[in-house]
Scaffold this motif. Structure first.
Motif, PDB file in Angstrom:
ATOM      1  N   UNK A  97     -46.908  45.279  18.501  1.00 30.35           N
ATOM      2  CA  UNK A  97     -47.569  44.071  19.002  1.00 30.35           C
ATOM      3  C   UNK A  97     -48.480  44.422  20.181  1.00 30.35           C
ATOM      4  N   UNK A  98     -49.726  43.983  20.101  1.00 35.67           N
ATOM      5  CA  UNK A  98     -50.700  44.236  21.156  1.00 35.67           C
ATOM      6  C   UNK A  98     -50.648  43.112  22.186  1.00 35.67           C
ATOM      7  N   UNK A  99     -50.629  43.472  23.460  1.00 39.16           N
ATOM      8  CA  UNK A  99     -50.495  42.461  24.508  1.00 39.16           C
ATOM      9  C   UNK A  99     -51.808  41.785  24.869  1.00 39.16           C
ATOM     10  N   UNK A 253     -57.356  66.358   5.557  1.00 39.88           N
ATOM     11  CA  UNK A 253     -57.057  64.977   5.939  1.00 39.88           C
ATOM     12  C   UNK A 253     -56.860  64.940   7.450  1.00 39.88           C
ATOM     13  N   UNK A 254     -57.876  64.471   8.168  1.00 39.40           N
ATOM     14  CA  UNK A 254     -57.756  64.362   9.624  1.00 39.40           C
ATOM     15  C   UNK A 254     -56.878  63.190  10.032  1.00 39.40           C
ATOM     16  N   UNK A 255     -57.005  62.081   9.317  1.00 38.77           N
ATOM     17  CA  UNK A 255     -56.187  60.912   9.606  1.00 38.77           C
ATOM     18  C   UNK A 255     -56.214  59.967   8.417  1.00 38.77           C
ATOM     19  N   UNK A 256     -55.209  59.120   8.341  1.00 33.74           N
ATOM     20  CA  UNK A 256     -55.128  58.144   7.254  1.00 33.74           C
ATOM     21  C   UNK A 256     -54.219  57.007   7.682  1.00 33.74           C
ATOM     22  N   UNK A 257     -54.438  55.845   7.091  1.00 31.61           N
ATOM     23  CA  UNK A 257     -53.634  54.679   7.433  1.00 31.61           C
ATOM     24  C   UNK A 257     -54.296  53.412   6.926  1.00 31.61           C
ATOM     25  N   UNK A 258     -54.452  52.440   7.804  1.00 32.30           N
ATOM     26  CA  UNK A 258     -55.065  51.163   7.436  1.00 32.30           C
ATOM     27  C   UNK A 258     -55.958  50.681   8.574  1.00 32.30           C
ATOM     28  N   UNK A 259     -56.832  49.743   8.245  1.00 27.49           N
ATOM     29  CA  UNK A 259     -57.738  49.222   9.252  1.00 27.49           C
ATOM     30  C   UNK A 259     -58.180  47.817   8.889  1.00 27.49           C
ATOM     31  N   UNK A 260     -58.691  47.114   9.910  1.00 25.95           N
ATOM     32  CA  UNK A 260     -59.431  45.877   9.733  1.00 25.95           C
ATOM     33  C   UNK A 260     -60.772  46.087  10.435  1.00 25.95           C
ATOM     34  N   UNK A 261     -61.549  45.029  10.567  1.00 24.02           N
ATOM     35  CA  UNK A 261     -62.848  45.174  11.211  1.00 24.02           C
ATOM     36  C   UNK A 261     -62.712  45.690  12.636  1.00 24.02           C
ATOM     37  N   UNK A 262     -61.718  45.206  13.369  1.00 25.62           N
ATOM     38  CA  UNK A 262     -61.615  45.509  14.792  1.00 25.62           C
ATOM     39  C   UNK A 262     -60.362  46.291  15.187  1.00 25.62           C
ATOM     40  N   UNK A 263     -59.460  46.581  14.244  1.00 28.63           N
ATOM     41  CA  UNK A 263     -58.215  47.266  14.589  1.00 28.63           C
ATOM     42  C   UNK A 263     -57.947  48.403  13.610  1.00 28.63           C
ATOM     43  N   UNK A 264     -57.202  49.403  14.109  1.00 28.96           N
ATOM     44  CA  UNK A 264     -56.963  50.616  13.339  1.00 28.96           C
ATOM     45  C   UNK A 264     -55.516  51.055  13.501  1.00 28.96           C
ATOM     46  N   UNK A 265     -54.892  51.479  12.407  1.00 38.53           N
ATOM     47  CA  UNK A 265     -53.532  52.018  12.422  1.00 38.53           C
ATOM     48  C   UNK A 265     -53.540  53.283  11.572  1.00 38.53           C
ATOM     49  N   UNK A 266     -53.544  54.445  12.228  1.00 37.28           N
ATOM     50  CA  UNK A 266     -53.665  55.697  11.480  1.00 37.28           C
ATOM     51  C   UNK A 266     -52.708  56.758  12.016  1.00 37.28           C
ATOM     52  N   UNK A 267     -52.364  57.693  11.136  1.00 41.69           N
ATOM     53  CA  UNK A 267     -51.561  58.864  11.470  1.00 41.69           C
ATOM     54  C   UNK A 267     -52.435  60.109  11.350  1.00 41.69           C
ATOM     55  N   UNK A 268     -52.276  61.027  12.298  1.00 40.48           N
ATOM     56  CA  UNK A 268     -53.041  62.264  12.316  1.00 40.48           C
ATOM     57  C   UNK A 268     -52.075  63.432  12.107  1.00 40.48           C
ATOM     58  N   UNK A 269     -52.113  64.112  10.955  1.00 35.23           N
ATOM     59  CA  UNK A 269     -51.180  65.211  10.702  1.00 35.23           C
ATOM     60  C   UNK A 269     -51.492  66.426  11.557  1.00 35.23           C
ATOM     61  N   UNK A 270     -50.456  67.234  11.829  1.00 31.68           N
ATOM     62  CA  UNK A 270     -50.644  68.395  12.686  1.00 31.68           C
ATOM     63  C   UNK A 270     -51.435  69.508  11.999  1.00 31.68           C
ATOM     64  N   UNK A 271     -51.524  69.474  10.676  1.00 32.34           N
ATOM     65  CA  UNK A 271     -52.250  70.502   9.917  1.00 32.34           C
ATOM     66  C   UNK A 271     -53.208  69.815   8.946  1.00 32.34           C
ATOM     67  N   UNK A 313     -52.520  53.098  17.035  1.00 29.92           N
ATOM     68  CA  UNK A 313     -52.359  51.746  16.510  1.00 29.92           C
ATOM     69  C   UNK A 313     -52.905  50.788  17.551  1.00 29.92           C
ATOM     70  N   UNK A 314     -54.176  50.423  17.404  1.00 29.39           N
ATOM     71  CA  UNK A 314     -54.793  49.583  18.422  1.00 29.39           C
ATOM     72  C   UNK A 314     -56.212  49.185  18.073  1.00 29.39           C
ATOM     73  N   UNK A 315     -56.959  48.724  19.056  1.00 26.86           N
ATOM     74  CA  UNK A 315     -58.322  48.232  18.808  1.00 26.86           C
ATOM     75  C   UNK A 315     -59.300  49.370  18.560  1.00 26.86           C
ATOM     76  N   UNK A 316     -60.382  49.043  17.869  1.00 28.25           N
ATOM     77  CA  UNK A 316     -61.446  50.018  17.627  1.00 28.25           C
ATOM     78  C   UNK A 316     -62.385  50.045  18.832  1.00 28.25           C
TER      79      UNK A 316
END
Length: 590
Positions: A97-99, A253-271, A313-316
């Motif tokens: 949850x974003x404050x 794969x630098x990162x992957x996850x989900x997004x909306x117009x203004x928010x992003x939720x992604x994971x960045x693998x170590x390799x 996991x936060x704003x763009x």
């Protein structure tokens, strides 16, 4: 030629209508490889050469709540920017949850929540790890090993295999680290792909109208809209092709996850070089999951292996994303590579104007004026060309009437007239083509700037990033939006004031009425910031066109001498009338 021009205009507006649906992200750039997986040598103290060392504790220990839910208990971590909740069931991230960011749902103001707890995955950062052969770890309850400051550590053991799952939260950013360690104390080798799942489900509200599964693969952004995931997409309904339910991306794969117009939720693998990603449809058009994993590795008895993922996991916000690295800022849609510099420029100008004008609506108006001033030489050339075209309209109509049955002869005579009068029939089109990148750059700048999210203008226009609505028409559920309607009226006026090449009445009606109506329908769903820009630009164009028209019309000459023709005849009649009255005659009739 007129039909071709009309067809080009119609196709252009058709492309604009489908633009927001079909927009794709630009190509990417090079990436930096990292190392191969390796294993620990001591079973007692499993080393983790793949994992980034955990940072030192930064904040007090997280508060722990223990409501029963799904067989586990929820652990809550409070930080100034966000609240995170992790469930011991699957050690999954149940809520983020974003404050400082809120949405309005049914008149109620709520904080933005970027994870959902819906089946089949109750949360995010889910790790089934079924390849280990000890079951689906998304459905088992982990033991809480420790809750040191800023860290939650979980453990699950079965059949001699121990899985540790550790979250390390950063209080100053919207980021955390997820470390997965598999320790094999069994008598045989076990395999694992260290897969982490990030599901996304359709959510209500303006902020979630453009939900998508996203990955940065091989230097470019891969994106699948949730509303079309597994449905065949926009063109699939016309071609009848079978919908694609799984999308695989191998390596880099630098990162992957989900997004909306203004928010992003992604994971960045170590390799990144050896990582894989996959978009999987759960329910077509409604839910899906992004999977990030590696080629399965075998862990011999007495050995351990570790993988680590960073997460955002936060704003763009451009600065925050750039600080993460790994091209995460590329998740902000700046348009194609050739227009991205303009998008950045206009975004920077908007923010700069806002420092002096604390209203983004007024800042958009000022920016529109600035754009019109910069492009004034082009638009002036365009309007002058169209005014000259107006002057030769009578002669063009004579040629059309004279050679109506011979289209080739008619075209030849018209081209001869253009050459004789020094008129370029495409002179009004070329400047418009040159201005197209400016419009596209502004489109993306206004569309992708999180600063415009929920930015008020005045009155009922309280969010420049969303369509405005004055009121709803009872019974029809149709919103009345003032800006698009006023914009449509300005387009009608602009078309009627603009000189056009000779065309039949049906074509003229198409250009002066039908096109503005189509554009009004297209813009009816656009964010009010974009509509405001287009409306103000139309008003400025109308004023510019009238000024050009007055400048190019011949100025009236001195009275009497300059009147000539009709004026001279009137003067002669007045002289004869005076003479007749002096001699007692009647009135002189013209």
């Amino acid at each position: 030629m007129d039909r071709n021009v009309l067809l080009a205009v119609v196709l252009s507006f058709a492309v604009l209508a489908g633009w927001s649906y079909l927009v794709q992200s630009p190509p990417g750039s090079e990436r930096i490889p990292s190392g191969e997986p390796s294993y620990a040598e001591s079973p007692a103290e499993p080393a983790s050469p793949l994992a980034v060392p955990a940072p030192e504790p930064l904040v007090p220990a997280p508060a722990i709540a223990a409501p029963e839910g799904g067989g586990g208990r929820v652990l809550r971590v409070e930080h100034p920017l966000y609240t995170a909740e992790v469930d011991t069931l699957g050690a999954a991230l149940r809520r983020w949850e974003l404050h400082d960011y809120h949405e309005v749902v049914n008149g109620e103001r709520r904080p933005i929540v970027l994870t959902t707890g819906e089946k089949p995955f109750d949360g995010a950062a889910v790790t089934p790890l079924e390849g280990l052969g000890i079951g689906n770890l998304a459905q088992v309850v982990f033991d809480l090993e420790g809750s040191d400051p800023g860290t939650l550590a979980f453990r699950f053991s079965s059949q001699g295999v121990t899985v540790r799952k550790t979250y390390v939260f950063d209080p100053d950013t919207f980021a955390f680290r997820l470390r997965l360690t598999v320790e094999n104390r069994s008598s045989s080798s076990v395999g694992s792909d260290f897969g982490v799942y990030w599901p996304v489900h359709a959510a209500p509200g303006v902020d979630f109208t453009e939900q998508a599964l996203v990955a940065f693969h091989a230097g470019g952004v891969e994106r699948q809209d949730l509303r079309s995931l597994g449905t065949g997409g926009f063109f699939g309904s016309f071609t009848g092709s079978a919908p694609q339910r799984v999308f695989d991306f191998v390596g880099e794969i630098d990162w992957a996850g989900s997004q909306t117009t203004y928010f992003l939720s992604v994971l960045l693998p170590d390799d990144p070089v050896h990582a894989r990603a996959r978009f999987v449809t759960l329910e077509p058009g409604k839910s899906g999951v992004t999977q990030i994993f590696f080629d399965p590795v075998q862990i011999p008895p007495g050995q351990a292996a570790t993988r680590e993922f960073r997460a955002y996991v936060g704003p763009k916000d451009t600065e925050r994303l750039a600080a993460i690295g790994s091209h995460v800022e590329r998740s902000i849609d700046l348009g194609w590579s050739w227009v991205a510099p303009l998008t950045r420029l206009f975004g920077w100008l908007l923010r700069a104007l806002y420092t002096f004008i604390p209203n983004y609506g007024v800042a958009i108006i000022v920016l529109t004026v600035m754009v019109r001033l910069v492009t004034a030489p082009l638009t002036t050339k365009q309007m002058r060309s169209m005014e000259r075209m107006r002057e030769i309209q009578p002669r063009l109509k004579e040629l059309q009437a004279k050679h109506g049955d011979d289209r080739q002869k008619q075209s030849e005579e018209m081209m001869r007239l253009y050459k004789q009068e020094g008129v370029n029939p495409l002179g009004g089109c070329l400047p418009m083509v040159l201005q197209l990148p400016v419009f596209i750059g502004l489109f993306y700048a206004l569309r992708s700037s999180i600063e415009l999210r929920q930015a008020p203008f005045f009155g009922w226009i309280d969010d420049l990033s969303a369509p405005e609505s004055l009121f709803m028409i009872p019974g029809l559920d149709l919103p009345v939006r003032v800006l698009p309607l006023v914009m449509g009226l300005t387009m009608i006026l602009q078309q009627r004031l603009t000189p056009m090449p000779a065309m039949d009445p049906m074509q003229a009606r198409m250009m002066t009425t039908v096109m503005p109506v189509v554009m009004t329908a297209v813009f009816y769903q656009f964010p009010s910031g974009l509509v405001l820009y287009w409306m103000v630009s139309n008003v400025l164009a109308i004023a510019h066109q009238r000024w050009i028209g007055r400048r190019m019309r011949p100025k009236p000459k001195a009275r009497g001498r300059a009147e000539g023709g009709v004026g001279a005849a009137r003067a002669e009649r007045r002289r004869l009338q005076k003479s007749r009255e002096e001699t007692g005659g009647g009135r002189v009739r013209s």
